[in-house]
Design a protein around this motif. Structure first.
Motif, PDB file in Angstrom:
ATOM      1  N   ALA A 120       0.831  -1.203   0.000  1.00 50.35           N
ATOM      2  CA  ALA A 120       0.000   0.000   0.000  1.00 50.35           C
ATOM      3  C   ALA A 120       0.867   1.255   0.000  1.00 50.35           C
ATOM      4  O   ALA A 120       0.570   2.235  -0.694  1.00 50.35           O
ATOM      5  CB  ALA A 120      -0.933  -0.013   1.201  1.00 50.35           C
ATOM      6  N   GLY A 123       2.334   1.515  -3.484  1.00 52.44           N
ATOM      7  CA  GLY A 123       1.260   1.692  -4.464  1.00 52.44           C
ATOM      8  C   GLY A 123       0.644   3.082  -4.407  1.00 52.44           C
ATOM      9  O   GLY A 123       0.501   3.738  -5.436  1.00 52.44           O
ATOM     10  N   PHE A 124       0.290   3.536  -3.199  1.00 60.27           N
ATOM     11  CA  PHE A 124      -0.349   4.850  -3.115  1.00 60.27           C
ATOM     12  C   PHE A 124       0.629   5.979  -3.439  1.00 60.27           C
ATOM     13  O   PHE A 124       0.236   7.011  -3.977  1.00 60.27           O
ATOM     14  CB  PHE A 124      -1.005   5.054  -1.743  1.00 60.27           C
ATOM     15  CG  PHE A 124      -2.332   4.378  -1.632  1.00 60.27           C
ATOM     16  CD1 PHE A 124      -3.406   4.815  -2.425  1.00 60.27           C
ATOM     17  CD2 PHE A 124      -2.527   3.302  -0.796  1.00 60.27           C
ATOM     18  CE1 PHE A 124      -4.640   4.189  -2.351  1.00 60.27           C
ATOM     19  CE2 PHE A 124      -3.762   2.663  -0.717  1.00 60.27           C
ATOM     20  CZ  PHE A 124      -4.814   3.108  -1.498  1.00 60.27           C
ATOM     21  N   GLU A 126       2.857   5.703  -5.675  1.00 61.28           N
ATOM     22  CA  GLU A 126       2.842   5.688  -7.147  1.00 61.28           C
ATOM     23  C   GLU A 126       1.587   6.366  -7.692  1.00 61.28           C
ATOM     24  O   GLU A 126       1.647   7.103  -8.676  1.00 61.28           O
ATOM     25  CB  GLU A 126       2.920   4.245  -7.669  1.00 61.28           C
ATOM     26  CG  GLU A 126       4.316   3.670  -7.639  1.00 61.28           C
ATOM     27  CD  GLU A 126       4.374   2.246  -8.199  1.00 61.28           C
ATOM     28  OE1 GLU A 126       3.389   1.778  -8.786  1.00 61.28           O
ATOM     29  OE2 GLU A 126       5.424   1.602  -8.042  1.00 61.28           O
ATOM     30  N   VAL A 127       0.466   6.101  -7.022  1.00 60.78           N
ATOM     31  CA  VAL A 127      -0.794   6.732  -7.452  1.00 60.78           C
ATOM     32  C   VAL A 127      -0.635   8.252  -7.471  1.00 60.78           C
ATOM     33  O   VAL A 127      -0.997   8.929  -8.434  1.00 60.78           O
ATOM     34  CB  VAL A 127      -1.951   6.325  -6.513  1.00 60.78           C
ATOM     35  CG1 VAL A 127      -3.144   7.254  -6.685  1.00 60.78           C
ATOM     36  CG2 VAL A 127      -2.362   4.882  -6.779  1.00 60.78           C
ATOM     37  N   GLU A 130       1.873   9.458 -10.132  1.00 63.45           N
ATOM     38  CA  GLU A 130       1.292   9.389 -11.465  1.00 63.45           C
ATOM     39  C   GLU A 130       0.248  10.483 -11.677  1.00 63.45           C
ATOM     40  O   GLU A 130      -0.451  10.487 -12.686  1.00 63.45           O
ATOM     41  CB  GLU A 130       0.650   8.017 -11.685  1.00 63.45           C
ATOM     42  CG  GLU A 130       1.628   6.865 -11.810  1.00 63.45           C
ATOM     43  CD  GLU A 130       2.382   6.864 -13.124  1.00 63.45           C
ATOM     44  OE1 GLU A 130       1.733   6.833 -14.177  1.00 63.45           O
ATOM     45  OE2 GLU A 130       3.628   6.925 -13.080  1.00 63.45           O
ATOM     46  N   MET A 132      -2.575  10.838 -10.344  1.00 60.05           N
ATOM     47  CA  MET A 132      -3.953  10.357 -10.409  1.00 60.05           C
ATOM     48  C   MET A 132      -4.852  11.176  -9.501  1.00 60.05           C
ATOM     49  O   MET A 132      -6.070  11.192  -9.665  1.00 60.05           O
ATOM     50  CB  MET A 132      -4.035   8.886  -9.986  1.00 60.05           C
ATOM     51  CG  MET A 132      -3.486   7.940 -11.031  1.00 60.05           C
ATOM     52  SD  MET A 132      -3.794   6.228 -10.561  1.00 60.05           S
ATOM     53  CE  MET A 132      -2.776   5.378 -11.741  1.00 60.05           C
TER      54      MET A 132
ATOM     55  N   LYS B  17      -8.324  -0.988  -1.814  1.00 61.86           N
ATOM     56  CA  LYS B  17      -8.595   0.402  -2.185  1.00 61.86           C
ATOM     57  C   LYS B  17      -7.596   0.875  -3.250  1.00 61.86           C
ATOM     58  O   LYS B  17      -7.951   1.593  -4.181  1.00 61.86           O
ATOM     59  CB  LYS B  17      -8.465   1.268  -0.929  1.00 61.86           C
ATOM     60  CG  LYS B  17      -8.692   2.746  -1.124  1.00 61.86           C
ATOM     61  CD  LYS B  17      -8.794   3.409   0.248  1.00 61.86           C
ATOM     62  CE  LYS B  17      -8.295   4.824   0.248  1.00 61.86           C
ATOM     63  NZ  LYS B  17      -8.098   5.311   1.641  1.00 61.86           N
ATOM     64  N   LEU B  18      -6.347   0.432  -3.115  1.00 62.92           N
ATOM     65  CA  LEU B  18      -5.313   0.807  -4.084  1.00 62.92           C
ATOM     66  C   LEU B  18      -5.680   0.297  -5.475  1.00 62.92           C
ATOM     67  O   LEU B  18      -5.654   1.049  -6.457  1.00 62.92           O
ATOM     68  CB  LEU B  18      -3.963   0.225  -3.643  1.00 62.92           C
ATOM     69  CG  LEU B  18      -2.795   0.407  -4.613  1.00 62.92           C
ATOM     70  CD1 LEU B  18      -2.468   1.888  -4.797  1.00 62.92           C
ATOM     71  CD2 LEU B  18      -1.561  -0.347  -4.124  1.00 62.92           C
ATOM     72  N   THR B  21      -8.591   2.279  -6.785  1.00 66.62           N
ATOM     73  CA  THR B  21      -8.187   3.623  -7.207  1.00 66.62           C
ATOM     74  C   THR B  21      -7.572   3.605  -8.601  1.00 66.62           C
ATOM     75  O   THR B  21      -7.916   4.403  -9.468  1.00 66.62           O
ATOM     76  CB  THR B  21      -7.163   4.202  -6.201  1.00 66.62           C
ATOM     77  OG1 THR B  21      -7.704   4.087  -4.895  1.00 66.62           O
ATOM     78  CG2 THR B  21      -6.835   5.645  -6.519  1.00 66.62           C
ATOM     79  N   VAL B  22      -6.643   2.657  -8.784  1.00 68.57           N
ATOM     80  CA  VAL B  22      -5.913   2.603 -10.052  1.00 68.57           C
ATOM     81  C   VAL B  22      -6.842   2.209 -11.200  1.00 68.57           C
ATOM     82  O   VAL B  22      -6.834   2.831 -12.273  1.00 68.57           O
ATOM     83  CB  VAL B  22      -4.734   1.614  -9.938  1.00 68.57           C
ATOM     84  CG1 VAL B  22      -4.060   1.420 -11.289  1.00 68.57           C
ATOM     85  CG2 VAL B  22      -3.738   2.099  -8.897  1.00 68.57           C
ATOM     86  N   HIS B  25      -9.388   4.902 -12.009  1.00 71.35           N
ATOM     87  CA  HIS B  25      -8.732   6.000 -12.722  1.00 71.35           C
ATOM     88  C   HIS B  25      -8.608   5.681 -14.206  1.00 71.35           C
ATOM     89  O   HIS B  25      -8.689   6.553 -15.067  1.00 71.35           O
ATOM     90  CB  HIS B  25      -7.360   6.268 -12.119  1.00 71.35           C
ATOM     91  CG  HIS B  25      -6.697   7.509 -12.655  1.00 71.35           C
ATOM     92  ND1 HIS B  25      -5.785   7.464 -13.670  1.00 71.35           N
ATOM     93  CD2 HIS B  25      -6.860   8.807 -12.334  1.00 71.35           C
ATOM     94  CE1 HIS B  25      -5.384   8.698 -13.951  1.00 71.35           C
ATOM     95  NE2 HIS B  25      -6.029   9.544 -13.152  1.00 71.35           N
ATOM     96  N   ILE B 110       1.514  -0.294 -10.113  1.00 70.89           N
ATOM     97  CA  ILE B 110       0.308   0.337 -10.641  1.00 70.89           C
ATOM     98  C   ILE B 110       0.473   0.698 -12.103  1.00 70.89           C
ATOM     99  O   ILE B 110      -0.490   0.799 -12.847  1.00 70.89           O
ATOM    100  CB  ILE B 110      -0.100   1.574  -9.821  1.00 70.89           C
ATOM    101  CG1 ILE B 110       0.895   2.703 -10.020  1.00 70.89           C
ATOM    102  CG2 ILE B 110      -0.269   1.255  -8.366  1.00 70.89           C
ATOM    103  CD1 ILE B 110       0.210   4.044  -9.933  1.00 70.89           C
TER     104      ILE B 110
END
Lengths: 466, 131
Positions: A120, A123-124, A126-127, A130, A132, B17-18, B21-22, B25, B110
C-alpha cells in the motif's frame, strides 16, 4: 563400593569372611563370593562408574592386575564421558535445527506480513506520483519519491531476508533451464543504465564469443549480476567506469564486474560478505540493504560455484563469480565409440556458432541422442568419417569448407554417403539442399520438435529421453 | 460505457482500495469483496468481466473460491486472475495449474496493473501472464 567412590581410589576386600559385612557385601557373601576388588572410573575427580571384580576364593589381587584394571578404568571413564557428550551434542543439534526451522518460518511469514502494508505504501505513492489525484508541486513530488524509494528499499530488504532464510532452511530450489548469458548481462546493464548515466558513469560489456548458453536458474543468475552491477555503480564516483566481462574458463563460466570506485581495504574484504557490513567504501550515495553480497555468495554457492573479490583501496574493485558449465569436450569423448556399442543414436553436429551448438546439443541430448561436435567443415567431414554417426546435423555457413562442400565430400565417400544429413541454416536454399542430398532442410531458428521430427523423418528416431 | 467491470477479491482494505483507485482512474468499474465467500456471491450478482483474486484469503482461499466460481453456471465463463505474492516460488505455475486464467504478481505495480487487466480482458482465455 561406596567407599571406593568416596575416596576415589582402588579398594579391595581380600576375605569377606574376615570383615564386618554391609548390605552389599552380605549379598556378595551369600552368593559365594569371597574377595572383591573395586576400581572407580574417575574423570577429573568425578566418579562416573566403577569396575568390580569378584572372586570365589579369598586372597589379595596382584598389583599388576590392579594396575591393568586402573588403566582400563581410566580409558573407560573417558569413553563413557565421550559417549555422553556425543549424545548431548546430538540432542543440542536437533534442538538447533528446530530453532533454525522456526526462525526460517518466522522470517518467511514476517516478510509476507510486512509486504502487505508495504504494497500500500509503494502503491499509493505511485498513485500520487502518477498524478492520479491531481498535480503536485516540486517539493511534494520530491518527498513522495523519497517515500516511494524508501518503500522499494524496504521491499528489497524483505526479499533478500526471505531468500536468505530459504537458503538456510534448504528450501531454495534452482531451475535448470538453458539461458543466453549475453542476454542476461545486457539486461542487467540496461537496468542500471539510467542510474549510471545520472552520474556520468560509463558501462562496458565484454562477453567472449564462447560464453554461449548456461544451464541454470536465469532469475537467480540475473539477481547476482544485477546486485554486483548496482553495487559497482553505487560506489563508483561520477565519471567512472564499470566493466562487465564474461568468458569460459576450464569448464566454468566466469563473470566479473569491475569498478573504478574507492576499492576495499584488505581488512574489509571478507567482512563485506557478512550480513549488514558495508566496509569502508567511502562514498555511498545510496543505501544498500547490507544483505546483497551475502545473498549473492550463497546463491552462487548453490549454483555450484564461488564468488570472490579482488580489490585494493583507492584502485577500484572487481567482484567475480564462476559457475560450472557442462563440458562439451566430455560429450565428444563420451560419444566417440564404435557404432555397434552405442546405447543411444549418435548425431554429428557441424556448426560454428557456439550458441547454436549449445542449443542444438541441448535439443538433441534432451531427446536421447549422443552428440559429437565439429566447429568447421573439414573437421566435420573428418568427424563423420571417424565416428560413423547415425545422422549429421549440418550448418551451411561454416569457416573453411562450407556446408555444401561438406555434403559433396560425404556423398563422394562410400563410407559416409548413406548417412542422412539434416541441414540447419539461416539461409533458405531448400532446393539446393535437397539436390545436394539433404534428408531434411530446416531454417533457423529451429525448435526441438522440428529438429527431432526431421531426424525421425530421415530414419533416425530419438533415443530414450533422459 | 466502461471498458469493463472488475471484481477485486482481496482481504486487505488498503490494498483493495489501491487496486480500486488505479482501475477506476483507468475507467474500469470496480466491485470489491473482502473474502472468498463474498467474492463468489458477488460474482453471481454483478456479472463481472474479470475477477482479480488474491490467493491467500481468510476463510475459503483463492483456489476454493475459483472452484466455486467454475461450478456455478453464472460465473463459469468469467476469467479469474490470481494475485500472488512474489515471495512464493512456483506460485505462478501453481496458479495456472489450479485453473486460474493468469496471474499478477504482488507487490502490484500500478503502472503495469492497468496494462495487465486490459490484456486479460482482451484475451480472456489466453491463460498467460501479460508482461
Amino acid at each position: 563400593m561406596g567407599r571406593a567412590a568416596e575416596e576415589a581410589r582402588t579398594l579391595q576386600v581380600t576375605n569377606l569372611n574376615a570383615v564386618s559385612l554391609d548390605v552389599h557385601l552380605t549379598v556378595l557373601h551369600d552368593f559365594g563370593w569371597r574377595s572383591v576388588l573395586v576400581v572407580p572410573l574417575l574423570r577429573q575427580a568425578r566418579v562416573v562408574g566403577a569396575l568390580v571384580v569378584r572372586r570365589r576364593s579369598t586372597g589379595g589381587f596382584e598389583p599388576q592386575v590392579c594396575e591393568l584394571l586402573e588403566t582400563f578404568a581410566s580409558q573407560s571413564a573417558l569413553a563413557i564421558l565421550n559417549a555422553r557428550l556425543f549424545g548431548e551434542l546430538g540432542t543440542r543439534r536437533a534442538e538447533l535445527e528446530v530453532v533454525s526451522q522456526h526462525k526460517s518460518d518466522f522470517l518467511a511469514s514476517m516478510s509476507h506480513e510486512l509486504r502487505t502494508p508495504l504494497n500500500a505504501v509503494i502503491g499509493f505513492s505511485e498513485v500520487l506520483l502518477e498524478r492520479m489525484a491531481g498535480e503536485l508541486n516540486d517539493q511534494q513530488d520530491e518527498y513522495l519519491r523519497d517515500i516511494h524509494d524508501a518503500g522499494r528499499h524496504l521491499l528489497e530488504l524483505l526479499n533478500e531476508i526471505l531468500d536468505l532464510s530459504k537458503i538456510e532452511a534448504g528450501q531454495m530450489e534452482l531451475d535448470h533451464e538453458p539461458f543466453v548469458v549475453d542476454e542476461v548481462l545486457r539486461g542487467g546493464i540496461a537496468l542500471v543504465r539510467e542510474r549510471a548515466a545520472r552520474h556520468d558513469i560509463r558501462l562496458e560489456l565484454s562477453v567472449a564469443a564462447d560464453a554461449g548458453l548456461l544451464l541454470g536458474d536465469e532469475l537467480r543468475f540475473r539477481q547476482v549480476v544485477l546486485n554486483l552491477l548496482s553495487n559497482a555503480v553505487k560506489f563508483t564516483p561520477d565519471g567512472g567506469l564499470v566493466t562487465v566481462e564474461a568468458r569460459r574458463k576450464q569448464g566454468q563460466l566466469q563473470v566479473s564486474v569491475t569498478d573504478t570506485g574507492p576499492g576495499i581495504a584488505a581488512d574489509d574484504q571478507e567482512r563485506i560478505f557478512e550480513s549488514f557490513q558495508q566496509g569502508g567504501r567511502g562514498i555511498r550515495r545510496e543505501e544498500g540493504t547490507g544483505l546483497g553480497l551475502t545473498l549473492c555468495r550463497r546463491l552462487v554457492a548453490l549454483m555450484g560455484g564461488d564468488l570472490w573479490l579482488e580489490s585494493e583501496a583507492g584502485r577500484g574493485s572487481r567482484f567475480s563469480f564462476r559457475v560450472p558449465t557442462y563440458d562439451e569436450a566430455a560429450e565428444v569423448v563420451r560419444a566417440a565409440q564404435p557404432a555397434g556399442d552405442r546405447a543411444q543414436p549418435l548425431v554429428a553436429l557441424v556448426e560454428d556458432d557456439p550458441l547454436a551448438v549449445d542449443l542444438l546439443t541441448l535439443h538433441l541430448e534432451g531427446s536421447g541422442f549422443e552428440v559429437a561436435c565439429a566447429r568447421e567443415g573439414a573437421a566435420g567431414v573428418e568427424l563423420v568419417q571417424r565416428l560413423s554417426p547415425d545422422a549429421v546435423v549440418l550448418d551451411i555457413r561454416l569457416p573453411g569448407l562450407d556446408g555444401w562442400e561438406v555434403m559433396s565430400r560425404l556423398a563422394a565417400d562410400p563410407a559416409t554417403s548413406a548417412t542422412p544429413v539434416v541441414v540447419v541454416s539461416v539461409v533458405d536454399e531448400r532446393h539446393r539442399g535437397f539436390a545436394a542430398g539433404a534428408a531434411a532442410y530446416l531454417v533457423k531458428p529451429v525448435s526441438r520438435d522440428d529438429l527431432i521430427g526431421a531426424l525421425e523423418h530421415a530414419g533416425v528416431p530419438a533415443g530414450v529421453s533422459r | 460505457m466502461t471498458p469493463g467491470r472488475v471484481l477485486v477479491v482481496e482481504d486487505n482494505d488498503r490494498n483493495r482500495k489501491l487496486v480500486r483507485t488505479v482501475l477506476e482512474h483507468a475507467g474500469y468499474e470496480v466491485v470489491e469483496a473482502a473474502t472468498g465467500e463474498q467474492g463468489v456471491t458477488c460474482a453471481a450478482q454483478v456479472d463481472p468481466d474479470l475477477v482479480l483474486m488474491d490467493r491467500q484469503l481468510p476463510g475459503i482461499d483463492g483456489h476454493d473460491a475459483l472452484s466455486l466460481l467454475r461450478d456455478a453456471v453464472a460465473t463459469r465463463q468469467v476469467p479469474v486472475v490470481a494475485v500472488t505474492a512474489f515471495a512464493m516460488k512456483g506460485d505462478e505455475t501453481q496458479a495456472l495449474d489450479e485453473g486460474f486464467d493468469g496471474y499478477i504478481r504482488k507487490p502490484i505495480s500500478i503502472r503495469s496493473l492497468v496494462d495487465q487487466v486490459r490484456g486479460f480482458l482482451e484475451a480472456p482465455a489466453a491463460g498467460r501472464e501479460t508482461p
